[in-house]
Design a protein around this motif. Structure first.
Motif, PDB file in Angstrom:
ATOM      1  N   GLY A   1       0.663  -1.228   0.034  1.00  0.00           N
ATOM      2  CA  GLY A   1      -0.119  -0.065  -0.196  1.00  0.00           C
ATOM      3  C   GLY A   1       0.781   1.284   0.017  1.00  0.00           C
ATOM      4  N   LEU A   2       2.135   1.209  -0.540  1.00  0.00           N
ATOM      5  CA  LEU A   2       2.918   2.086  -0.224  1.00  0.00           C
ATOM      6  C   LEU A   2       4.017   2.077  -1.478  1.00  0.00           C
ATOM      7  N   SER A   3       4.463   3.311  -1.861  1.00  0.00           N
ATOM      8  CA  SER A   3       5.562   3.576  -2.786  1.00  0.00           C
ATOM      9  C   SER A   3       6.919   2.957  -2.130  1.00  0.00           C
ATOM     10  N   PRO A   4       7.745   2.423  -3.069  1.00  0.00           N
ATOM     11  CA  PRO A   4       9.180   2.103  -2.549  1.00  0.00           C
ATOM     12  C   PRO A   4       9.823   3.238  -1.623  1.00  0.00           C
ATOM     13  N   LYS A   5       9.440   4.597  -2.017  1.00  0.00           N
ATOM     14  CA  LYS A   5      10.333   5.795  -1.315  1.00  0.00           C
ATOM     15  C   LYS A   5       9.501   6.036   0.043  1.00  0.00           C
ATOM     16  N   VAL A   6       8.433   5.674   0.105  1.00  0.00           N
ATOM     17  CA  VAL A   6       7.757   6.050   1.371  1.00  0.00           C
ATOM     18  C   VAL A   6       7.937   4.841   2.233  1.00  0.00           C
ATOM     19  N   LEU A   7       7.998   3.502   1.901  1.00  0.00           N
ATOM     20  CA  LEU A   7       8.345   2.317   2.675  1.00  0.00           C
ATOM     21  C   LEU A   7       9.560   2.528   3.161  1.00  0.00           C
ATOM     22  N   LEU A   8      10.830   2.804   2.410  1.00  0.00           N
ATOM     23  CA  LEU A   8      12.024   3.218   2.845  1.00  0.00           C
ATOM     24  C   LEU A   8      12.092   4.149   4.074  1.00  0.00           C
ATOM     25  N   ASN A   9      11.408   5.184   3.881  1.00  0.00           N
ATOM     26  CA  ASN A   9      11.364   6.404   4.973  1.00  0.00           C
ATOM     27  C   ASN A   9      10.868   5.873   6.066  1.00  0.00           C
ATOM     28  N   ILE A  10       9.764   4.920   6.039  1.00  0.00           N
ATOM     29  CA  ILE A  10       9.157   4.576   7.300  1.00  0.00           C
ATOM     30  C   ILE A  10      10.214   3.606   8.186  1.00  0.00           C
ATOM     31  N   LEU A  11      10.607   2.850   7.441  1.00  0.00           N
ATOM     32  CA  LEU A  11      11.768   1.797   8.131  1.00  0.00           C
ATOM     33  C   LEU A  11      13.027   2.455   8.316  1.00  0.00           C
ATOM     34  N   ARG A  12      13.314   3.488   7.780  1.00  0.00           N
ATOM     35  CA  ARG A  12      14.448   4.318   8.504  1.00  0.00           C
ATOM     36  C   ARG A  12      14.132   5.026   9.645  1.00  0.00           C
ATOM     37  N   LEU A  13      13.020   5.590   9.768  1.00  0.00           N
ATOM     38  CA  LEU A  13      12.607   6.250  10.981  1.00  0.00           C
ATOM     39  C   LEU A  13      12.357   5.476  11.973  1.00  0.00           C
ATOM     40  N   HIS A  14      11.804   4.172  11.993  1.00  0.00           N
ATOM     41  CA  HIS A  14      11.775   3.197  13.093  1.00  0.00           C
ATOM     42  C   HIS A  14      13.019   2.763  13.322  1.00  0.00           C
ATOM     43  N   LEU A  15      13.964   2.525  12.439  1.00  0.00           N
ATOM     44  CA  LEU A  15      15.190   1.797  12.649  1.00  0.00           C
ATOM     45  C   LEU A  15      15.966   3.254  13.769  1.00  0.00           C
ATOM     46  N   CYS A  16      15.630   4.392  13.299  1.00  0.00           N
ATOM     47  CA  CYS A  16      16.391   5.375  14.099  1.00  0.00           C
ATOM     48  C   CYS A  16      15.839   5.595  15.457  1.00  0.00           C
ATOM     49  N   LEU A  17      14.632   5.505  15.527  1.00  0.00           N
ATOM     50  CA  LEU A  17      13.831   5.725  16.890  1.00  0.00           C
ATOM     51  C   LEU A  17      14.251   4.445  17.951  1.00  0.00           C
ATOM     52  N   THR A  18      14.503   3.190  17.204  1.00  0.00           N
ATOM     53  CA  THR A  18      14.808   2.032  17.887  1.00  0.00           C
ATOM     54  C   THR A  18      16.227   2.279  18.669  1.00  0.00           C
ATOM     55  N   LEU A  19      17.139   2.934  17.689  1.00  0.00           N
ATOM     56  CA  LEU A  19      18.547   2.950  18.042  1.00  0.00           C
ATOM     57  C   LEU A  19      18.469   4.097  19.211  1.00  0.00           C
ATOM     58  N   MET A  20      17.580   5.030  19.000  1.00  0.00           N
ATOM     59  CA  MET A  20      17.772   6.109  19.933  1.00  0.00           C
ATOM     60  C   MET A  20      17.250   5.715  21.169  1.00  0.00           C
ATOM     61  N   ILE A  21      16.140   4.738  21.379  1.00  0.00           N
ATOM     62  CA  ILE A  21      15.497   4.431  22.540  1.00  0.00           C
ATOM     63  C   ILE A  21      16.276   3.421  23.233  1.00  0.00           C
ATOM     64  N   GLU A  22      16.731   2.208  22.414  1.00  0.00           N
ATOM     65  CA  GLU A  22      17.503   1.053  23.074  1.00  0.00           C
ATOM     66  C   GLU A  22      18.968   1.224  23.167  1.00  0.00           C
ATOM     67  N   ASN A  23      19.469   2.048  22.412  1.00  0.00           N
ATOM     68  CA  ASN A  23      21.006   1.819  22.334  1.00  0.00           C
ATOM     69  C   ASN A  23      21.565   3.249  22.677  1.00  0.00           C
ATOM     70  N   ASP A  24      22.811   3.277  23.295  1.00  0.00           N
ATOM     71  CA  ASP A  24      23.438   4.583  23.646  1.00  0.00           C
ATOM     72  C   ASP A  24      24.338   5.022  22.400  1.00  0.00           C
ATOM     73  N   ILE A  25      23.507   5.617  21.327  1.00  0.00           N
ATOM     74  CA  ILE A  25      24.385   5.619  20.208  1.00  0.00           C
ATOM     75  C   ILE A  25      24.297   7.149  19.730  1.00  0.00           C
ATOM     76  N   ASP A  26      25.688   7.664  19.262  1.00  0.00           N
ATOM     77  CA  ASP A  26      25.659   8.977  19.105  1.00  0.00           C
ATOM     78  C   ASP A  26      24.548   9.610  18.013  1.00  0.00           C
ATOM     79  N   PHE A  27      24.049  10.625  18.030  1.00  0.00           N
ATOM     80  CA  PHE A  27      23.067  11.302  17.302  1.00  0.00           C
ATOM     81  C   PHE A  27      23.176  11.136  15.837  1.00  0.00           C
TER      82      PHE A  27
END
Length: 406
Positions: A198-224
């Protein structure tokens, strides 16, 4: 593994105070479903509570027991606020991206951003018995058995697995590289993605990047900055823009939450029970100082005290809204006055009047005093205190007092 976190409700303490939310994992459903979830009010709500839902590329089957309705829903464009009033009693299944088309043979683009009643997709009565039940375990059994019947023929999971591959390596992925990996042209790839996700390839990539980013920020002590790089954002400004676009939080707000809030997940696995709990622990506190000119302030702390800029918003320019500087184990945030007042109007004053001091400990206070003595304005000369520390104090370019001690 791609397992999106709905960050807004995790960080919304009012939601946590009034609403109980749990997720249940079933191994036999794992190839096609993220989880079955339950959400209910702890008491009758006497005010409106909001459930903010981040786009996650998933389509859910949502059962509303209070209103006796079932519907399919998925969102891709922005964080959606849902009003919760009075008695809340929901249960749902979060299908993995790509599962809806496999299980119902209807293009996911018919549902994504266009919620539909269950009867428009599945006209069977398979789930209606669930409305006669009040016990959570009995409800779960009905829901689980319905889903097991849907997957009994083991539909091919090719396009579900693609999402996991894209999530694991977002930096290397573009629409062109994805099209090449499938041996499709971009137009055909678009049609395939709209049908399956239900998504274009670009939108799907953006959503996956967003959630990977949030997961790294919440669960890992990784530099911004490292998070932005891992997730494939081409520059800092792009990273910040996407975070704010989808989460509804300002980048500063997320940074502060990430510095202060530690989320600990406790998994309690029973026969088919997965309980999500959270525990808050303070880890660090970082001062955010209101200043007239962020760039001039950074230059003072760099040239006089040896700090380095970690990041700024924007990344370059004569006028900066916000910046973080760091030296050794010390981090300080600076925010331009107008920008901060836009965020917190209650701080409004005609001018910035220094009202605090920073207390900084160093290993060799005498050596630092000698280096700074003729470079900065001294607020208090080097001296021995009654609490047996050697210290001196200076003014920074904004008039704030920095006490330096050993």
């Amino acid at each position: 593994m791609y397992y999106p976190k709905q960050i807004p409700y995790i960080l919304d303490r009012e939601f946590q105070e009034h609403i109980e939310y749990k997720e249940y994992l079933f191994k036999e459903l794992n190839d096609y479903c993220m989880c079955i979830w339950q959400m209910h009010s702890k008491r009758i709500l006497n005010k409106t509570i909001y459930n903010y839902i981040l786009p996650d590329a998933c389509i859910d089957i949502v059962i509303d027991f209070s209103n006796k309705t079932i519907r399919f829903a998925g969102f891709s464009k922005e964080t959606i606020p849902f009003e919760l009033n009075k008695k809340i009693d929901y249960m749902g299944v979060r299908l993995k991206p790509g599962s809806f088309y496999l299980l119902f043979k209807i293009g996911a683009d018919q549902i994504m951003d266009h919620p539909l009643p269950f009867s428009k997709i599945d006209n069977s009565d398979s789930l209606h018995e669930i409305f006669t039940l009040t016990d959570v375990n009995e409800r779960l059994n009905i829901f689980k058995n319905y889903l097991l019947d849907k997957i009994k023929n083991k539909p091919n999971t090719k396009y579900i697995e693609v999402v996991e591959q894209l999530y694991q390596t977002p930096k290397e992925q573009t629409v062109i590289t994805i099209a090449e990996s499938f041996n499709y042209n971009k137009r055909h790839l678009y049609r395939i993605f709209k049908m399956n996700y239900g998504l274009s390839p670009k939108v799907l990539l953006n959503i996956l990047r967003l959630h990977l980013c949030l997961t790294l920020m919440i669960e890992n002590d990784i530099d911004f900055i490292e998070v932005a790089n891992i997730c494939g954002f081409y520059d800092q400004a792009h990273f910040i823009k996407e975070i704010k676009k989808y989460t509804g939080f300002s980048p500063l707000r997320l940074l502060i939450i990430n510095n202060v809030l530690f989320l600990q997940y406790i998994y309690v696995c029973q026969s088919y029970n997965y309980i999500w709990r959270w525990k808050y622990m303070y880890e660090t506190i970082t001062t955010n100082i209101m200043v007239e000119n962020v760039k001039e302030t950074i230059e003072f702390y760099q040239s006089k005290l040896g700090f380095q800029k970690v990041l700024s918003v924007p990344e370059e320019g004569s006028i900066l809204d916000f910046a973080i500087i760091k030296k050794d184990n010390i981090s300080i945030m600076f925010q331009e006055r107008k920008n901060l007042l836009d965020e917190y109007p209650t701080l409004q004053k005609n001018e910035i009047i220094p009202t605090f001091t920073l207390f900084i400990t160093v290993k060799d206070v005498e050596k630092l005093y000698e280096e700074l003595n003729d470079k900065v304005k001294i607020a208090k000369e080097l001296h021995k205190t009654f609490y047996d520390k050697s210290e001196f104090a200076i003014f920074d370019n904004n008039g704030n007092v920095l006490t330096i001690a050993c």
